[in-house]
Design a protein around this motif. Structure first.
Motif, mmCIF file in Angstrom:
data_model
loop_
_atom_site.group_PDB
_atom_site.id
_atom_site.type_symbol
_atom_site.label_atom_id
_atom_site.label_comp_id
_atom_site.label_asym_id
_atom_site.label_seq_id
_atom_site.Cartn_x
_atom_site.Cartn_y
_atom_site.Cartn_z
ATOM 1 N N ASP A 204 95.894 20.948 66.873
ATOM 2 C CA ASP A 204 97.334 20.633 67.678
ATOM 3 C C ASP A 204 96.964 20.651 69.075
ATOM 4 N N GLY A 205 95.689 21.113 69.473
ATOM 5 C CA GLY A 205 95.523 21.139 70.929
ATOM 6 C C GLY A 205 96.217 22.452 71.806
ATOM 7 N N SER A 206 96.866 23.333 71.036
ATOM 8 C CA SER A 206 97.810 24.385 71.324
ATOM 9 C C SER A 206 96.894 25.354 72.131
ATOM 10 N N PHE A 207 95.608 25.647 71.637
ATOM 11 C CA PHE A 207 94.580 26.659 71.984
ATOM 12 C C PHE A 207 93.261 25.938 72.237
ATOM 13 N N THR A 208 92.636 26.575 73.189
ATOM 14 C CA THR A 208 90.893 26.455 73.066
ATOM 15 C C THR A 208 90.108 27.337 73.922
ATOM 16 N N GLY A 209 89.271 27.936 73.584
ATOM 17 C CA GLY A 209 88.463 28.630 74.189
ATOM 18 C C GLY A 209 87.749 27.877 75.531
ATOM 19 N N ALA A 210 87.352 28.322 76.576
ATOM 20 C CA ALA A 210 86.591 27.753 77.527
ATOM 21 C C ALA A 210 85.427 27.150 77.184
ATOM 22 N N ALA A 211 84.566 27.436 76.643
ATOM 23 C CA ALA A 211 83.073 26.885 76.009
ATOM 24 C C ALA A 211 83.368 26.943 74.418
ATOM 25 N N MET A 525 85.965 33.768 83.232
ATOM 26 C CA MET A 525 84.981 33.407 83.962
ATOM 27 C C MET A 525 83.400 33.060 83.154
ATOM 28 N N ALA A 526 83.217 33.923 82.090
ATOM 29 C CA ALA A 526 82.122 33.779 81.402
ATOM 30 C C ALA A 526 82.061 32.380 80.879
ATOM 31 N N GLY A 527 83.119 32.101 80.203
ATOM 32 C CA GLY A 527 83.350 30.737 79.509
ATOM 33 C C GLY A 527 82.790 29.636 80.661
ATOM 34 N N ALA A 528 83.523 29.810 81.668
ATOM 35 C CA ALA A 528 83.327 28.719 82.769
ATOM 36 C C ALA A 528 81.870 29.025 83.176
ATOM 37 N N ALA A 529 81.257 29.860 83.295
ATOM 38 C CA ALA A 529 79.734 30.152 83.634
ATOM 39 C C ALA A 529 79.110 29.214 82.630
ATOM 40 N N ALA A 530 79.480 29.390 81.311
ATOM 41 C CA ALA A 530 78.622 28.875 80.295
ATOM 42 C C ALA A 530 78.654 27.283 80.414
#
Length: 589
Positions: A204-211, A525-530
């Motif tokens: 449903d697009g209500s949540f996502t992890g960064a990577a 930050m870790a997800g963005a770095a991934a």
């Protein structure tokens, strides 16, 4: 079958009768050839010794030889970080694929749907559970014949159990997953961080992890030994982990990524107030070395210690010669360590006054001795020791250990014995190790960042409220005591949604929760770095080191025109992955 020496070592590592130490690896290997020891990279090793007095004779050991205790750092964010804009860009198509995000934390509920692929397999590719001894049974009825039915330690390590991707997937197929492989996250902190950094996008697009397509690896830390908890006098219900176990966990993740030939992002959501806050602890020094290696990116939150009253910044004039530092001790406090640090060649000494007016006069510096002071009326014991030159940094250190401390206002009179600047710092333990009202009465709001965010070559992240663009009240502030810019960036860390272990402790479904804290910002930050590491890999660019990645993220950070950068709260600005790519344009060199 494991050898008797190995089993003996594992037993010693878990035993409360053995004390853990950290030291120079070459020295330990030559001097303690027959004793149990765990290598911790090229510089350090853990040593396990059976000592009747534990750590009580502190004059025998260097400050860094006794492992420090670390606590957890928690009390529509992806769009604010520029992550969704990058993920939705058709020219980039980044989702973390091919990158390994590693955590050293409380474990992970690997069968939660937020970590499962569409085919029902888990994206958690490995777990090293330090709490489960090797040769424990694995109860997997459909276990492939190629796999053993007992656990093994990871290669190069002496304790705990490693669970492979194949084993975890076999367990996920079971009706009761955790009956097959019992490793799970009773605390929920590690699961929460992993969901922020790498959780699936919900339909449903209500949540996502960064990577959401990154691979995940987890080291579940074993709790600190009781004798070490007692030595540091931390409160009974505090969650605490040992420095040497964290170091081993980091090295496991590095080894795993090397075997899989993947770029690695390490997310650390733990912190301590021990040390001089310039990256001198063994963990910080090891991370500094690893952070210069290509293919490894290390992220650490700056902690939640601002406004807690745990840092005092002192200034003694040449005319006065001393300064009084007041500490209010809360009801129910057992005791604590108080650390005083100063740059060489200055030296300091102390006198102490209890809440009822009893005074211990000035205790002069006598290297190699612990002065034991007994307050008759307060029924409190204080141990004072001085280190004229702490190994590795050369700084001056005064250690005050308060035992069975009486509540009320205590006064430590600090004398300057060799004047150069008269500038010094004092720290109490982190908030989770103390009662809430144990504080300095005149605290400093700066240099409240925790270690290992003070390590060089680590991306240090403070946390802010992305809804109103304000810094989090408790977010750790810089700089380091040697003037390095820290934090590097601020990332969302207030009211962050994620998933954590279910309260019932049964089944595979996780709870959706909101939390605030430094570790949530580190996970962002870790997800963005991934995602950035995925782009470099798919673009045919050489792997970057942690220092390289930090540079590109600093260049792409959002900066408010009303603020001066860098600064102690925001570093060089707020995390903006889209800004990183916008800044890169078409050329990287």
């Amino acid at each position: 079958v494991l050898g008797s020496l190995f089993l003996n070592c594992q037993d010693q590592i878990y035993s409360e009768e053995y004390s853990d130490f950290i030291g120079n690896r070459s020295l330990i290997e030559s001097k303690y050839a027959l004793d149990c020891k765990q290598p911790l990279g090229a510089m350090f090793a853990s040593l396990y010794l059976k000592l009747s007095d534990g750590y009580e004779d502190g004059t025998v050991y260097g400050y860094y030889n006794i492992p420090k205790l670390f606590g957890l750092q928690d009390t529509g964010s992806m769009e604010a970080s520029g992550i969704l804009q990058v993920r939705e860009n058709p020219d980039l198509k980044l989702d973390g694929s091919g990158v390994l995000i590693g955590f050293v934390d409380t474990g992970i509920d690997y069968a939660g749907s937020i970590f499962l692929k569409q085919d029902g397999t888990t994206r958690v590719i490995a777990i090293w559970d330090q709490t489960i001894p090797a040769e424990s049974p694995i109860r997997l009825p459909e276990l492939p014949t190629t796999l053993e039915n007992i656990t093994r330690t990871p290669e190069g390590f002496l304790y705990g159990s490693e669970f492979t991707h194949e084993q975890l997937n076999a367990a996920v197929k079971m009706e009761d997953t955790y009956e097959g492989i019992s490793s799970r996250d009773e605390n929920g902190h590690g699961t929460f961080l992993a969901s922020i950094a790498a959780g699936n996008e919900l339909p449903d697009g209500s949540f996502t992890g960064a990577a959401p397509k990154a691979d995940i690896a987890m080291v579940k830390l074993k709790p600190a030994k009781n004798r070490l908890r007692a030595y540091y006098q931390i409160k009974e219900d505090a969650v605490a982990y040992q420095e040497n176990d964290i170091m081993a966990g980091v090295l496991y993740l590095v080894s795993l990524a090397k075997k899989r030939q993947q770029p690695l992002v390490i997310c650390l959501g733990l912190g301590t107030n021990a040390g001089s806050h310039r990256g001198g602890l063994p963990l910080a020094r090891m991370l500094e070395e690893l952070g210069s290696s290509v293919g490894i990116t290390i992220v650490a939150g700056t902690g939640n210690e601002t406004a807690r009253g745990h840092h005092f910044e002192g200034q003694i004039s040449s005319e006065s010669g001393y300064e009084d530092v007041e500490i209010r001790v809360a009801e129910g406090e057992n005791g604590f360590f108080l650390e005083l640090w100063a740059n060489a060649p200055e030296t300091y000494s102390v006198a102490i006054r209890s809440p009822n007016g009893e005074v211990i006069p000035r205790i002069y510096v006598r290297p190699g001795r612990i002065e034991v002071l007994n307050f008759a009326l307060a029924q409190t014991r204080v141990e004072v020791s001085y280190r004229l030159s702490v190994t590795g940094t050369g700084e001056f250190l005064a250690l005050l250990r308060f035992i069975n401390i009486t509540p009320g206002v205590w006064t430590v009179r600090v004398y300057n014995d060799l004047f150069i600047t008269g500038h010094y710092h004092m720290w109490l333990p982190i908030e989770s190790f103390l009662r809430q009202d144990t504080v300095f009465l005149r605290p400093s709001e700066f240099i409240t960042l925790t270690s290992p965010s003070d390590a060089a070559n680590v991306i240090s992240v403070s946390n802010y409220n992305h809804q109103n663009n304000s810094i989090y009240l408790y977010s750790g502030r810089g700089y380091t005591t040697d003037g390095r810019i820290c934090p590097d960036l601020a990332a969302p860390g207030v009211g962050i949604e994620g998933f954590t272990s279910s309260l019932s402790g049964v089944g595979n479904e996780l709870r959706r929760v909101q939390r605030s804290g430094s570790s949530a910002a580190a996970a962002h930050m870790a997800g963005a770095a991934a995602l950035f590491c995925q782009w470099t890999r798919e673009s045919g660019i050489r792997y970057f080191s942690s220092t390289d990645v930090r540079t590109y993220f600093i260049r792409g950070a959002k900066r408010d025109s009303s603020r001066t950068y860098p600064n102690r709260e925001w570093g060089f600005g707020t995390l903006d992955l889209y800004g990183v790519f916008r800044n890169l344009q078409t050329q990287i060199f």
